[in-house]
Scaffold this motif. Structure first.
Motif, mmCIF file in Angstrom:
data_model
loop_
_atom_site.group_PDB
_atom_site.id
_atom_site.type_symbol
_atom_site.label_atom_id
_atom_site.label_comp_id
_atom_site.label_asym_id
_atom_site.label_seq_id
_atom_site.Cartn_x
_atom_site.Cartn_y
_atom_site.Cartn_z
ATOM 1 N N UNK A 34 0.816 -1.216 0.000
ATOM 2 C CA UNK A 34 0.000 0.000 0.000
ATOM 3 C C UNK A 34 0.849 1.265 0.000
ATOM 4 N N UNK A 35 1.913 1.305 0.783
ATOM 5 C CA UNK A 35 2.665 2.554 0.903
ATOM 6 C C UNK A 35 3.941 2.603 0.066
ATOM 7 N N UNK A 36 4.287 1.533 -0.603
ATOM 8 C CA UNK A 36 5.475 1.574 -1.465
ATOM 9 C C UNK A 36 5.121 1.349 -2.930
ATOM 10 N N UNK A 37 4.389 0.288 -3.213
ATOM 11 C CA UNK A 37 4.090 -0.049 -4.604
ATOM 12 C C UNK A 37 2.924 0.772 -5.148
ATOM 13 N N UNK A 38 1.848 0.908 -4.376
ATOM 14 C CA UNK A 38 0.645 1.598 -4.844
ATOM 15 C C UNK A 38 0.897 3.040 -5.305
ATOM 16 N N UNK A 39 1.581 3.890 -4.514
ATOM 17 C CA UNK A 39 1.798 5.267 -4.988
ATOM 18 C C UNK A 39 2.632 5.338 -6.262
ATOM 19 N N UNK A 40 3.633 4.494 -6.372
ATOM 20 C CA UNK A 40 4.467 4.497 -7.578
ATOM 21 C C UNK A 40 3.653 4.025 -8.780
ATOM 22 N N UNK A 41 2.799 3.032 -8.553
ATOM 23 C CA UNK A 41 1.917 2.562 -9.622
ATOM 24 C C UNK A 41 0.977 3.684 -10.078
ATOM 25 N N UNK A 42 0.390 4.407 -9.133
ATOM 26 C CA UNK A 42 -0.538 5.494 -9.485
ATOM 27 C C UNK A 42 0.185 6.567 -10.293
ATOM 28 N N UNK A 43 1.366 6.953 -9.849
ATOM 29 C CA UNK A 43 2.120 7.997 -10.561
ATOM 30 C C UNK A 43 2.463 7.552 -11.976
ATOM 31 N N UNK A 44 2.902 6.318 -12.146
ATOM 32 C CA UNK A 44 3.288 5.828 -13.476
ATOM 33 C C UNK A 44 2.095 5.504 -14.360
ATOM 34 N N UNK A 45 1.100 4.835 -13.818
ATOM 35 C CA UNK A 45 -0.045 4.401 -14.616
ATOM 36 C C UNK A 45 -0.871 5.584 -15.114
ATOM 37 N N UNK A 46 -1.113 6.544 -14.254
ATOM 38 C CA UNK A 46 -1.939 7.693 -14.625
ATOM 39 C C UNK A 46 -1.117 8.834 -15.199
ATOM 40 N N UNK A 92 0.890 11.053 -13.892
ATOM 41 C CA UNK A 92 0.608 12.287 -13.166
ATOM 42 C C UNK A 92 1.636 13.360 -13.498
ATOM 43 N N UNK A 93 1.189 14.603 -13.617
ATOM 44 C CA UNK A 93 2.120 15.706 -13.852
ATOM 45 C C UNK A 93 3.024 15.936 -12.632
ATOM 46 N N UNK A 94 4.021 16.794 -12.757
ATOM 47 C CA UNK A 94 5.050 16.928 -11.711
ATOM 48 C C UNK A 94 4.532 17.231 -10.307
ATOM 49 N N UNK A 95 3.737 18.259 -10.134
ATOM 50 C CA UNK A 95 3.294 18.617 -8.780
ATOM 51 C C UNK A 95 2.368 17.561 -8.202
ATOM 52 N N UNK A 96 1.510 16.987 -9.013
ATOM 53 C CA UNK A 96 0.616 15.933 -8.535
ATOM 54 C C UNK A 96 1.419 14.702 -8.117
ATOM 55 N N UNK A 97 2.433 14.345 -8.896
ATOM 56 C CA UNK A 97 3.306 13.225 -8.522
ATOM 57 C C UNK A 97 4.019 13.513 -7.215
ATOM 58 N N UNK A 98 4.485 14.743 -7.085
ATOM 59 C CA UNK A 98 5.190 15.162 -5.889
ATOM 60 C C UNK A 98 4.291 15.032 -4.661
ATOM 61 N N UNK A 99 3.024 15.425 -4.784
ATOM 62 C CA UNK A 99 2.086 15.334 -3.661
ATOM 63 C C UNK A 99 1.917 13.877 -3.237
ATOM 64 N N UNK A 100 1.656 12.990 -4.190
ATOM 65 C CA UNK A 100 1.430 11.580 -3.869
ATOM 66 C C UNK A 100 2.671 10.962 -3.235
ATOM 67 N N UNK A 101 3.838 11.222 -3.801
ATOM 68 C CA UNK A 101 5.061 10.590 -3.293
ATOM 69 C C UNK A 101 5.489 11.169 -1.944
ATOM 70 N N UNK A 102 5.294 12.468 -1.742
ATOM 71 C CA UNK A 102 5.633 13.035 -0.434
ATOM 72 C C UNK A 102 4.688 12.539 0.657
ATOM 73 N N UNK A 103 3.428 12.382 0.323
ATOM 74 C CA UNK A 103 2.497 11.829 1.301
ATOM 75 C C UNK A 103 2.834 10.374 1.611
ATOM 76 N N UNK A 104 3.289 9.647 0.617
ATOM 77 C CA UNK A 104 3.736 8.267 0.830
ATOM 78 C C UNK A 104 4.852 8.251 1.868
ATOM 79 N N UNK A 105 5.836 9.096 1.700
ATOM 80 C CA UNK A 105 6.972 9.145 2.631
ATOM 81 C C UNK A 105 6.522 9.615 4.009
#
Length: 188
Positions: free
Chosen positions: A107-119, A121-134
């Motif tokens: 959930x906290x390692x694979x899922x966010x990376x999958x969402x960023x790559x699959x969809x 996501x543009x830079x700031x949106x990717x940044x939001x998802x990955x920073x929240x993951x961390x």
């Protein structure tokens, strides 16, 4: 803390200098737009692109948040209540630890990376998802580091081990309160 810093004259002066520089920048931009174009040009295309697919960011954040709120708290609550009574403490700890490790990884390692790559996501949106993951990973790690020793210490004192006076609402507050230092574990 910021209120206390604003009482210091030097800090307040630096703050006012940054506000003045921002105002000069805004006035300069408006003046150049009016002189060059004859009107105020408000182009937010870059901003809309950078924060694009905001709905995807919201639903993925909700998934990360619900996992972080419910699963680690419930697993450690269950472990804390059953550990002192269990005859197979090592087996219980290993099974729940492996469950938490696998679920954290998914959930906290694979899922966010999958969402960023699959969809895509543009830079700031990717940044939001990955920073929240961390952030969620660090909060859960800190929660585990503070909870597990208390349960083990209570168990060694022949008391009824319990979760260290942390209700779900306190845990929810902990997930959102700013924490600058998670644990002071540096050698002195």
């Amino acid at each position: 803390m910021l209120d206390e810093l604003m009482e210091v004259d030097h800090f307040r002066t630096i703050y006012h200098m940054f506000v003045a520089a921002l105002l000069v920048f805004v006035i300069s931009t408006v003046a150049v737009d009016i002189l060059d174009q004859g009107r105020l040009v408000l182009e937010f295309d870059l901003l809309f692109y950078t924060f694009g697919q905001f709905g995807t960011v919201i639903w993925s954040w909700i998934c990360l948040f619900l996992y972080s709120l419910l699963v680690p708290y419930k697993v450690l609550s269950f472990w804390g209540s059953w550990y002192p009574k269990s005859k197979h403490k090592l087996l219980l700890s290993t099974c729940l630890g492996m469950f938490l490790l696998v679920s954290q990884t998914c959930v906290l390692c694979i899922f966010p990376i999958y969402v960023v790559n699959h969809y895509r996501l543009p830079p700031a949106s990717s940044f939001i998802v990955l920073l929240e993951q961390v952030r969620f990973l660090m909060k859960i790690y800190s929660f585990c580091r503070e909870t597990i020793p208390v349960v083990l210490q209570d168990e060694s004192k022949e008391k009824n081990a319990k979760m260290p006076s942390l209700s779900l609402s306190s845990y929810l507050y902990f997930l959102f309160c700013p924490t600058l230092v998670y644990r002071d574990s540096y050698p002195r």
